[in-house]
Design a protein around this motif. Structure first.
Motif, PDB file in Angstrom:
ATOM      1  N   LEU A  27       0.998  -1.248   0.235  1.00  0.00           N
ATOM      2  CA  LEU A  27      -0.030   0.028  -0.161  1.00  0.00           C
ATOM      3  C   LEU A  27       1.003   1.248   0.123  1.00  0.00           C
ATOM      4  O   LEU A  27       1.747   1.386   0.888  1.00  0.00           O
ATOM      5  N   ARG A  28       0.827   1.945  -1.020  1.00  0.00           N
ATOM      6  CA  ARG A  28       1.716   3.189  -1.179  1.00  0.00           C
ATOM      7  C   ARG A  28       0.969   4.236  -1.358  1.00  0.00           C
ATOM      8  O   ARG A  28       0.184   4.393  -2.129  1.00  0.00           O
ATOM      9  N   LEU A  29       1.179   5.378  -0.476  1.00  0.00           N
ATOM     10  CA  LEU A  29       0.524   6.668  -0.441  1.00  0.00           C
ATOM     11  C   LEU A  29       1.179   7.352  -1.874  1.00  0.00           C
ATOM     12  O   LEU A  29       2.225   7.609  -2.100  1.00  0.00           O
ATOM     13  N   THR A  30       0.239   7.826  -2.439  1.00  0.00           N
ATOM     14  CA  THR A  30       0.535   8.381  -4.065  1.00  0.00           C
ATOM     15  C   THR A  30       0.188   9.895  -3.816  1.00  0.00           C
ATOM     16  O   THR A  30      -0.471  10.383  -5.215  1.00  0.00           O
ATOM     17  N   ARG A  31       0.247  10.697  -2.962  1.00  0.00           N
ATOM     18  CA  ARG A  31       0.220  12.253  -3.090  1.00  0.00           C
ATOM     19  C   ARG A  31       1.489  12.763  -2.903  1.00  0.00           C
ATOM     20  O   ARG A  31       1.587  13.688  -1.774  1.00  0.00           O
ATOM     21  N   PRO A  32       2.602  12.614  -3.464  1.00  0.00           N
ATOM     22  CA  PRO A  32       3.746  13.288  -3.128  1.00  0.00           C
ATOM     23  C   PRO A  32       3.827  14.609  -3.414  1.00  0.00           C
ATOM     24  O   PRO A  32       4.552  15.425  -2.646  1.00  0.00           O
ATOM     25  N   GLU A  33       3.039  15.218  -4.198  1.00  0.00           N
ATOM     26  CA  GLU A  33       3.124  16.705  -4.413  1.00  0.00           C
ATOM     27  C   GLU A  33       2.497  17.471  -2.960  1.00  0.00           C
ATOM     28  O   GLU A  33       2.721  18.543  -2.728  1.00  0.00           O
ATOM     29  N   ALA A  34       1.825  16.575  -2.171  1.00  0.00           N
ATOM     30  CA  ALA A  34       1.244  17.084  -0.988  1.00  0.00           C
ATOM     31  C   ALA A  34       1.884  16.501   0.211  1.00  0.00           C
ATOM     32  O   ALA A  34       1.433  16.422   1.100  1.00  0.00           O
ATOM     33  N   SER A  35       3.265  15.874   0.148  1.00  0.00           N
ATOM     34  CA  SER A  35       3.918  15.135   0.996  1.00  0.00           C
ATOM     35  C   SER A  35       2.915  13.878   1.551  1.00  0.00           C
ATOM     36  O   SER A  35       3.058  13.742   2.794  1.00  0.00           O
ATOM     37  N   ASN A  36       2.154  13.220   0.822  1.00  0.00           N
ATOM     38  CA  ASN A  36       1.204  12.365   1.075  1.00  0.00           C
ATOM     39  C   ASN A  36       0.274  12.658   2.254  1.00  0.00           C
ATOM     40  O   ASN A  36       0.026  11.756   3.119  1.00  0.00           O
ATOM     41  N   ALA A  37      -0.167  13.843   2.385  1.00  0.00           N
ATOM     42  CA  ALA A  37      -1.054  14.293   3.466  1.00  0.00           C
ATOM     43  C   ALA A  37      -2.281  13.478   3.455  1.00  0.00           C
ATOM     44  O   ALA A  37      -2.586  13.293   2.077  1.00  0.00           O
ATOM     45  N   LEU A  38      -3.014  13.061   4.391  1.00  0.00           N
ATOM     46  CA  LEU A  38      -3.971  12.234   4.477  1.00  0.00           C
ATOM     47  C   LEU A  38      -5.193  13.093   4.135  1.00  0.00           C
ATOM     48  O   LEU A  38      -5.808  13.685   4.998  1.00  0.00           O
ATOM     49  N   ASP A  39      -6.078  12.879   2.984  1.00  0.00           N
ATOM     50  CA  ASP A  39      -6.964  13.734   2.449  1.00  0.00           C
ATOM     51  C   ASP A  39      -8.461  12.863   3.099  1.00  0.00           C
ATOM     52  O   ASP A  39      -8.150  11.804   3.391  1.00  0.00           O
ATOM     53  N   ILE A  40      -9.503  13.355   2.354  1.00  0.00           N
ATOM     54  CA  ILE A  40     -10.729  12.754   2.623  1.00  0.00           C
ATOM     55  C   ILE A  40     -10.748  11.528   2.008  1.00  0.00           C
ATOM     56  O   ILE A  40     -11.394  10.428   2.729  1.00  0.00           O
ATOM     57  N   ASP A  41     -10.338  11.154   0.743  1.00  0.00           N
ATOM     58  CA  ASP A  41     -10.237  10.191   0.180  1.00  0.00           C
ATOM     59  C   ASP A  41      -9.746   8.852   0.943  1.00  0.00           C
ATOM     60  O   ASP A  41     -10.127   7.995   0.949  1.00  0.00           O
ATOM     61  N   PHE A  42      -8.340   9.223   1.512  1.00  0.00           N
ATOM     62  CA  PHE A  42      -7.969   8.261   2.357  1.00  0.00           C
ATOM     63  C   PHE A  42      -8.506   7.718   3.509  1.00  0.00           C
ATOM     64  O   PHE A  42      -8.832   6.617   3.598  1.00  0.00           O
ATOM     65  N   TRP A  43      -9.326   8.883   4.182  1.00  0.00           N
ATOM     66  CA  TRP A  43     -10.222   8.278   5.490  1.00  0.00           C
ATOM     67  C   TRP A  43     -11.311   7.687   4.904  1.00  0.00           C
ATOM     68  O   TRP A  43     -11.699   6.758   5.799  1.00  0.00           O
ATOM     69  N   ARG A  44     -11.907   7.599   3.831  1.00  0.00           N
ATOM     70  CA  ARG A  44     -12.853   7.103   3.459  1.00  0.00           C
ATOM     71  C   ARG A  44     -12.644   5.704   2.959  1.00  0.00           C
ATOM     72  O   ARG A  44     -13.471   4.680   2.948  1.00  0.00           O
ATOM     73  N   ARG A  45     -11.420   5.391   2.257  1.00  0.00           N
ATOM     74  CA  ARG A  45     -11.093   4.352   1.772  1.00  0.00           C
ATOM     75  C   ARG A  45     -10.110   3.296   2.252  1.00  0.00           C
ATOM     76  O   ARG A  45     -10.082   2.080   2.082  1.00  0.00           O
ATOM     77  N   PHE A  46      -9.279   4.078   3.238  1.00  0.00           N
ATOM     78  CA  PHE A  46      -8.187   3.157   3.749  1.00  0.00           C
ATOM     79  C   PHE A  46      -8.588   2.148   4.626  1.00  0.00           C
ATOM     80  O   PHE A  46      -8.348   0.815   4.246  1.00  0.00           O
ATOM     81  N   GLY A  47      -9.797   2.036   5.589  1.00  0.00           N
ATOM     82  CA  GLY A  47     -10.098   0.957   6.056  1.00  0.00           C
ATOM     83  C   GLY A  47     -10.863   0.032   5.147  1.00  0.00           C
ATOM     84  O   GLY A  47     -10.289  -1.355   5.502  1.00  0.00           O
ATOM     85  N   PRO A  48     -11.725   0.220   4.561  1.00  0.00           N
ATOM     86  CA  PRO A  48     -12.282  -0.700   3.549  1.00  0.00           C
ATOM     87  C   PRO A  48     -11.493  -1.370   2.843  1.00  0.00           C
ATOM     88  O   PRO A  48     -11.526  -2.837   2.687  1.00  0.00           O
ATOM     89  N   GLU A  49     -10.625  -0.915   2.361  1.00  0.00           N
ATOM     90  CA  GLU A  49      -9.684  -1.415   1.439  1.00  0.00           C
ATOM     91  C   GLU A  49      -8.622  -2.407   2.134  1.00  0.00           C
ATOM     92  O   GLU A  49      -8.079  -3.779   1.633  1.00  0.00           O
TER      93      GLU A  49
END
Length: 289
Positions: A27-49
């Motif tokens: 599982l690779r965080l893929t927002r390098p332009e934002a230093s992989n800051a945890l956005d809404i998409d992360f919080w919605r999908r991380f647990g289910p995935e």
């Protein structure tokens, strides 16, 4: 440059990407332009995935990494947009705030609940929510330039999704208090000496290579025994020694697998890899089925 293993499956998402090579997932965080800051998409999908990976019964280890210069810069400011989290003007607002905090906590707790070990491969900044994230992992490897910080105190709030609860179990409480009160930076060198990280590697590529190597070694062991060991360690962390001993005696009896033991012994004698049955897939309970 380290190249991730050839993937059998690939699922691309805006905030992170999941790939798999047999029993090892990445599982690779893929927002390098934002230093992989945890956005809404992360919080919605991380647990289910993560739960979906666990449900297959085929994943035996997961590597968690971040693309680019920094592992994770914490919570993305977009999470606070609209005032939903920040509002606490009324009792109802404060109740909603409480539930939101619990939901965020539960998202990261999924890392502890999945049956496979999770190895964090960390480079550059690992601050705020990023520190909460890696504190919930089983094992942490870091590059020489990695650094850690409880960032929340620097913006006028306390950390509330795991660092203050998990870090005292990983390194001396006095150090955690120092970080929590001052917002100072913990270098990778000091983090290794204190036990937060297992090892320091020269750079991000070598960290990722070491994480994959460890994941493959874990995946070569009996998955039932590995998942049972993870559950036992998590239980022991939160209970007395006596309670932990009783719990594992019961658990050993329920998970004992003569077939796995014989396969492991045979593999050791012949210097080959053991062949073990995968974990049973998890299916949602459907009373109508």
């Amino acid at each position: 440059m380290v190249v991730a293993p050839v993937n059998r499956t690939r699922l691309a998402l805006p905030s992170f990407e999941i790939t798999r090579d047999g029993p090892v997932a990445h599982l690779r965080l893929t927002r390098p332009e934002a230093s992989n800051a945890l956005d809404i998409d992360f919080w919605r999908r991380f647990g289910p995935e993560l739960k979906a990976l666990d449900a297959t019964g085929e994943v035996r280890a997961l590597v968690l990494s971040g693309e680019g210069r920094n592992f994770c810069a914490g919570m993305d400011i977009s999470v606070f947009s609209g005032g939903a989290i920040l509002s606490a003007d009324t009792a109802a607002d404060r109740q909603a705030f409480h539930q939101t905090a619990r939901d965020l906590q539960e998202t990261l707790t999924t890392l502890e609940k999945v049956r496979f070990p999770v190895i964090a491969a960390i480079q550059g900044a690992c601050v705020g929510g990023g520190l909460d994230l890696i504190a919930a992992c089983d094992i942490r490897l870091a590059s020489a330039d990695a650094y850690f910080r409880i960032e929340e105190i620097n913006i006028g709030m306390m950390a509330d999704i795991g660092s203050l609860q998990r870090l005292p179990k990983l390194m001396p409480e006095g150090v955690v208090r120092e970080l929590a009160y001052t917002g100072s930076t913990l270098t990778s060198e000091r983090a290794e000496k204190l036990g937060l990280v297992n090892a320091i590697l020269p750079d991000a590529d070598t960290v990722l290579a070491a994480a994959f190597d460890m994941a493959r070694r874990i995946a070569a062991k009996a998955p039932l025994a590995v998942s049972g060991s993870k559950a036992a360690l998590n239980h022991a962390r939160d209970h007395t020694v006596a309670e932990g001993l009783e719990w594992i005696a019961v658990m050993q009896g329920s998970l004992w697998s003569p077939a796995d033991v014989m396969a492991a012994i045979q593999a050791r004698m012949t210097r080959t890899e053991g062949e073990f049955a995968p974990l049973v897939p998890l299916r949602p309970f459907d009373p109508a089925a």
